[in-house]
Design a protein around this motif. Structure first.
Motif, PDB file in Angstrom:
ATOM      1  N   GLY A   1      -7.446   0.034  10.973  1.00 45.53           N
ATOM      2  CA  GLY A   1      -8.343  -0.197  12.094  1.00 45.53           C
ATOM      3  C   GLY A   1      -9.515  -1.095  11.752  1.00 45.53           C
ATOM      4  O   GLY A   1      -9.848  -1.311  10.584  1.00 45.53           O
ATOM      5  N   LYS A   2     -10.133  -1.603  12.787  1.00 47.34           N
ATOM      6  CA  LYS A   2     -11.304  -2.450  12.605  1.00 47.34           C
ATOM      7  C   LYS A   2     -12.439  -1.607  12.020  1.00 47.34           C
ATOM      8  O   LYS A   2     -12.700  -0.499  12.471  1.00 47.34           O
ATOM      9  N   GLY A   3     -13.091  -2.135  11.006  1.00 48.23           N
ATOM     10  CA  GLY A   3     -14.205  -1.431  10.392  1.00 48.23           C
ATOM     11  C   GLY A   3     -13.801  -0.461   9.285  1.00 48.23           C
ATOM     12  O   GLY A   3     -14.644   0.245   8.744  1.00 48.23           O
ATOM     13  N   THR A   4     -12.518  -0.427   8.938  1.00 50.29           N
ATOM     14  CA  THR A   4     -12.073   0.457   7.863  1.00 50.29           C
ATOM     15  C   THR A   4     -12.609  -0.052   6.534  1.00 50.29           C
ATOM     16  O   THR A   4     -12.498  -1.231   6.224  1.00 50.29           O
ATOM     17  N   LYS A   5     -13.213   0.820   5.777  1.00 52.47           N
ATOM     18  CA  LYS A   5     -13.767   0.450   4.479  1.00 52.47           C
ATOM     19  C   LYS A   5     -12.633   0.154   3.503  1.00 52.47           C
ATOM     20  O   LYS A   5     -11.571   0.778   3.561  1.00 52.47           O
ATOM     21  N   THR A   6     -12.859  -0.763   2.579  1.00 52.95           N
ATOM     22  CA  THR A   6     -11.799  -1.131   1.618  1.00 52.95           C
ATOM     23  C   THR A   6     -11.449   0.034   0.701  1.00 52.95           C
ATOM     24  O   THR A   6     -10.301   0.161   0.309  1.00 52.95           O
TER      25      THR A   6
ATOM     26  N   MET B   1       0.815  -1.198   0.000  1.00 53.05           N
ATOM     27  CA  MET B   1       0.000   0.000   0.000  1.00 53.05           C
ATOM     28  C   MET B   1       0.858   1.262   0.000  1.00 53.05           C
ATOM     29  O   MET B   1       0.537   2.220  -0.674  1.00 53.05           O
ATOM     30  N   LYS B   2       1.920   1.224   0.803  1.00 49.96           N
ATOM     31  CA  LYS B   2       2.775   2.407   0.864  1.00 49.96           C
ATOM     32  C   LYS B   2       3.474   2.657  -0.466  1.00 49.96           C
ATOM     33  O   LYS B   2       3.669   3.799  -0.852  1.00 49.96           O
ATOM     34  N   ILE B   3       3.817   1.584  -1.149  1.00 51.48           N
ATOM     35  CA  ILE B   3       4.457   1.735  -2.460  1.00 51.48           C
ATOM     36  C   ILE B   3       3.490   2.369  -3.441  1.00 51.48           C
ATOM     37  O   ILE B   3       3.854   3.274  -4.196  1.00 51.48           O
TER      38      ILE B   3
END
Length: 70
Positions: free
Chosen positions: A61-66, A1-3
């Motif tokens: 975090g928990k519940g983070t949307k894709t 993701m960071k890339i």
């Protein structure tokens, strides 16, 4: 993701210079320089004064949307 995030930022910077017609755009370079310096100072300050905050913000975090991860 960071890339992918780094690649997206790089593409924005490159496209900005392509839109103005060349690499000679001084204000563009100054803007990029200020962003890099500001981000570096912020990261150094936070890593020294509140490293736990950086670790918490680096995790998904928990519940983070894709759609919010990318």
């Amino acid at each position: 993701m960071k890339i992918l995030g780094g690649l997206a930022i790089t593409l924005v910077f490159i496209s900005s210079f392509l839109l103005v017609g060349g690499w000679y755009w001084f204000r563009g370079w100054a803007f990029i320089g200020l962003l890099i310096v500001g981000q570096t100072i912020s990261m150094l300050y936070m890593s020294r004064n509140n490293p736990n905050l950086l670790m918490r913000r680096g995790r998904i975090g928990k519940g983070t949307k894709t759609w919010d991860i990318e």
